[in-house]
Design a protein around this motif. Structure first.
Motif, short mmCIF file in Angstrom:
data_model
loop_
_atom_site.label_atom_id
_atom_site.label_comp_id
_atom_site.label_asym_id
_atom_site.label_seq_id
_atom_site.Cartn_x
_atom_site.Cartn_y
_atom_site.Cartn_z
N VAL A 46 0.83 -1.21 0.00
CA VAL A 46 0.00 0.00 0.00
C VAL A 46 0.86 1.26 0.00
N VAL A 47 1.82 1.32 0.91
CA VAL A 47 2.65 2.52 1.03
C VAL A 47 3.44 2.77 -0.24
N LEU A 48 4.08 1.75 -0.80
CA LEU A 48 4.92 1.93 -1.99
C LEU A 48 4.10 2.29 -3.22
N SER A 49 2.96 1.62 -3.41
CA SER A 49 2.14 1.90 -4.59
C SER A 49 1.56 3.31 -4.54
N VAL A 50 1.11 3.74 -3.37
CA VAL A 50 0.56 5.09 -3.23
C VAL A 50 1.66 6.13 -3.42
N SER A 51 2.84 5.88 -2.87
CA SER A 51 3.94 6.83 -3.01
C SER A 51 4.35 7.01 -4.46
N VAL A 52 4.50 5.90 -5.18
CA VAL A 52 4.90 5.97 -6.60
C VAL A 52 3.81 6.65 -7.43
N ALA A 53 2.56 6.24 -7.24
CA ALA A 53 1.45 6.82 -8.01
C ALA A 53 1.32 8.32 -7.75
N ALA A 54 1.44 8.74 -6.49
CA ALA A 54 1.31 10.15 -6.15
C ALA A 54 2.45 10.97 -6.74
N ASN A 89 11.58 4.95 2.50
CA ASN A 89 11.97 5.71 3.69
C ASN A 89 10.81 5.93 4.65
N LEU A 90 9.71 5.21 4.46
CA LEU A 90 8.52 5.38 5.30
C LEU A 90 8.22 4.08 6.04
N PRO A 91 7.58 4.16 7.21
CA PRO A 91 7.11 2.95 7.88
C PRO A 91 5.94 2.35 7.12
#
Length: 344
Positions: A46-54, A89-91
């Protein structure tokens, strides 16, 4: 038609391109991505996909509607790399809205404000990460325990190896270091050991958990000549030597192997500090740059307010990169030194 300007020889045609290097970095990040998904499961996805998409979305919006650029920059891979590194770099339990804010700051302030790729003085992913760390310290320092593959926001959290090292220094109690996982477990990412109070040891950010995966990425980039050895090796060597001297002087400081393997040191040294735009151009300059990052990291980790100092150390040295480039330059072809000229 514009005037064609041809410079003096020698001329060379290189096969490098922004796209080739960016997608090469993405390939090098795949082992760390697989490790992050293996240890954190749904939360990492969730974190990685949202970060890349954003990050990709914000770069497209800013380039098209604010900068009015006709060039499509989202296909060169740089926004994807920024998004992936920010996510690393995020939890793995960070709420979606905080991830999106981090992506906006990374792309909007860290990159596009200065004109886009090639013009940013600071690493965009670290700009986003440090902004979130200062703005949302509670959420950014909540570290899920590895192995909760189906958990996201409800994941159990715990102290990290760096937190234990910090507590040992502040309390003057070297016995706390006995609670650290062994060095081989830290190399593989197996941080989930039980503490005396019954809690489990947290595992830090998504991208830093498995040092071995990051070293595989380093080997790939060195093999493909995407980066040189100067920056990562000088950072790791400086941290190892400095931490070793501190450990010899006082056992409250962890042994240098654990210090190198803990936290985001490997991630920062291999993938963040080596950013083309924000690092020095010459080998000698890169060695100085890397050594200073390593020294600052040790200082911040041991005596600063935060357990981790890698991100701040890299950003500080990003600011010194123009100065390093100014005073450490490669010798120009045909240049005659003043000393040799006077001897004639």
């Amino acid at each position: 038609m514009g005037k064609l300007v041809v410079s003096l020889s020698p001329h060379a045609h290189g096969t490098d391109s922004v796209e080739k290097n960016m997608y090469g970095v993405l390939i090098a990040l795949m082992p760390a991505l697989i490790a992050g998904l293996y240890f954190f499961g749904v939360g990492a996805a969730v974190v990685l996909s949202v970060s890349v998409a954003a990050c990709v979305f914000f770069e497209w919006v800013i380039a098209k509607f604010i900068l009015k650029s006709e060039r499509n920059t989202i296909t060169d891979g740089s926004a994807i790399v920024t998004g992936l590194l920010l996510g690393f770099n995020l939890p793995s339990n960070l709420p979606l809205w905080i991830i999106i804010i981090g992506a906006l700051v990374a792309i909007g302030i860290g990159k596009m404000t200065f004109g886009g790729l090639g013009n940013n003085p600071f690493n965009p992913a670290l700009v986003g990460r440090c902004f979130l760390l200062v703005s949302f310290p509670a959420q950014m320092t909540s570290w899920p325990v590895a192995g909760q593959l189906g958990s996201y926001l409800d994941a159990s959290t715990g102290a990290t190896p760096l937190s234990l090292m910090k507590r040992a220094i502040k309390g003057g109690n070297p016995d706390l270091l006995q609670q650290l996982p062994d060095s081989f477990s830290m190399l593989l990412g197996n941080h989930a050991s039980s503490l005396p109070n019954g809690s489990m040891l947290g595992s830090g950010t998504i991208g830093e958990i498995c040092a071995l995966a990051l070293l595989i990425g380093l080997a790939y980039m060195l093999w493909k000549k995407i980066i040189t050895w100067h920056i990562p090796i000088s950072i790791i060597a400086t941290v190892f030597i400095t931490s070793g001297l501190l450990h010899i002087a006082n056992p409250i400081y962890a042994n240098p192997v654990d210090v190198v393997l803990a936290g985001g040191l490997m991630l920062g040294a291999i993938f963040m500090a080596t950013d083309y735009v924000t690092s020095p151009m010459t080998g000698k300059g890169q060695l100085i740059y890397g050594a200073c990052i390593g020294l600052l990291t040790v200082v911040i980790r041991n005596w600063g307010s935060y357990p981790e100092g890698m991100s701040f150390a890299i950003l500080i040295m990003n600011g010194f990169t123009p100065l390093i480039n100014t005073y450490i330059k490669p010798k120009r072809f045909g240049e005659v030194s003043r000393r040799n000229d006077k001897m004639k």
